[in-house]
Design an enzyme around this catalytic site. Structure first.
Site, short mmCIF file in Angstrom:
data_model
loop_
_atom_site.label_atom_id
_atom_site.label_comp_id
_atom_site.label_asym_id
_atom_site.label_seq_id
_atom_site.Cartn_x
_atom_site.Cartn_y
_atom_site.Cartn_z
N VAL A 98 4.33 8.19 1.18
CA VAL A 98 5.49 7.51 1.75
C VAL A 98 6.77 8.30 1.48
CG1 VAL A 98 4.42 5.22 1.74
CG2 VAL A 98 5.62 6.00 -0.32
N HIS A 114 0.52 5.27 5.85
CA HIS A 114 0.88 4.19 4.92
C HIS A 114 2.37 3.88 4.94
CE1 HIS A 114 -3.01 4.74 2.30
NE2 HIS A 114 -3.24 4.12 3.43
N CYS A 144 18.18 -7.41 14.63
CA CYS A 144 18.31 -8.86 14.86
C CYS A 144 19.26 -9.53 13.86
CB CYS A 144 16.95 -9.54 14.82
SG CYS A 144 16.26 -9.71 13.16
N SER A 182 -7.32 11.17 -4.03
CA SER A 182 -8.45 10.80 -4.89
C SER A 182 -9.63 10.25 -4.10
CB SER A 182 -8.00 9.74 -5.90
OG SER A 182 -7.56 8.58 -5.22
N ASN A 206 -8.09 20.10 -4.06
CA ASN A 206 -7.64 19.08 -5.02
C ASN A 206 -7.65 19.66 -6.43
OD1 ASN A 206 -6.77 16.30 -4.78
ND2 ASN A 206 -8.44 15.76 -6.16
#
Ligand code: NAD
Ligand code: APR
Length: 241
Positions: A98, A114, A144, A182, A206
């Protein structure tokens, strides 16, 4: 194992996770000292947690958003941006992260499955708006005007963004590469099997073997800041001038 094959690669799907941003100083989720060791997932990453204690959740994401100012993209983010610019085939970069380090590393097209810290989701009108400020003070939605913004982050039990587009790309890619994740969280953890089922080669980069390492044709272990630039060099070399 994949050497020699790179010249034939025309469509690549890349999935990144928290590990690619670890060397930029952003905590991963499940590593020692990671975010989920310091917080209960149910409290800060579920719709139920938000309903129970919105202040706790808004503050948690306000802190994480503010921390982005102290993080800079690393060599792995920049290498993927170079790949986007110089690879002659098709590339889809999907991230579970994110943060905004892929964009700041130079990638123009990033699919944030995500969600994003720098985005707000209005629970009244469902508009997603670019958001850099805090939310704890209940600012109005820019569209809004209702004071009903929440972090535009996909929580456990919610549906990730753009799954149709991702599965379509997995169906047609000839190489799937997973970087710094992971493999503990679905549906992203299932992408490798989906890509393999439809004939793609699969590569994992990794720091340590992940939960799904045995599902990949090849796993390379080490820090993303070294492995990703090396792999990008390999792809671009094989492609020729
Ligand atoms: P779950 O059923 O609540 O969530 C899985 C679903 O959540 C998926 O279908 C996915 O669509 C959705 N999801 C949406 N956004 C997500 C996001 N940002 N992060 C994660 N999932 C998201 O969760 P589960 O089946 O209980 O757990 C899935 C995996 O996550 C398990 O393998 C588990 O090990 C891991 N997990 C770890 C921790 C932890 O580290 N403490 C906590 C919860 C889950
Ligand atoms: N280079 C490469 N990999 C690294 C590095 C590094 N410098 N540092 C850590 N890693 C690896 C770890 O070994 C681990 O396997 O990155 C992985 C990070 O895993 P997680 O912390 O579980 O993060 P991630 O896979 O992105 O989590 C998936 O879970 O909670 C949800 O929504 C959240 O998107 C997140 C999802």
């Amino acid at each position: 194992m994949l050497e020699g094959l790179m010249a034939e690669i025309e469509r690549i799907v890349i999935l990144t996770g928290a590990g690619i941003s670890a060397e930029s100083g952003i905590d991963t989720f499940r590593s020692a000292g990671g975010l989920w060791e310091q917080h209960r997932v149910e409290d800060v990453a579920t719709p139920e947690g938000f309903a129970r204690n919105p202040n706790l959740v808004l503050n948690f994401y306000d802190m994480r958003r503010a921390a982005l100012a102290h993080a800079a993209p690393n060599a792995a983010h920049m290498a993927l941006a170079r790949l986007e610019r110089e690879f002659s085939g098709e590339l889809l970069l999907v991230t579970q992260n994110v943060d905004d380090l892929h964009e700041r590393g130079g990638s123009a097209s990033v699919l944030h499955m995500h969600g994003e810290l720098k985005s707000a989701l209005c629970t009244s009108c469902e508009t997603r708006s670019r958001w850099e400020a805090t939310m704890i003070d209940r600012p109005p939605c820019p569209v809004c005007r209702a004071p009903t913004l929440r972090p535009d982050v996909v929580w456990f039990g919610e549906m990730p963004y753009q799954m149709g587009r991702i599965y379509q790309a997995l169906e047609t890619c000839d190489l799937f590469v997973s970087i710094g994740t992971s493999g503990a969280v679905y549906p992203a953890a299932g992408f490798v099997q989906e890509a393999r089922r439809l004939g793609a080669r699969t590569l994992e980069l990794n720091l340590e073997p992940s939960e799904g390492s045995r599902l990949f044709h090849e796993t390379r272990l080490g820090p993303a800041s070294r492995l990703v630039p090396e792999w990008v060099e390999e792809v671009l070399d094989a492609q020729g001038p």
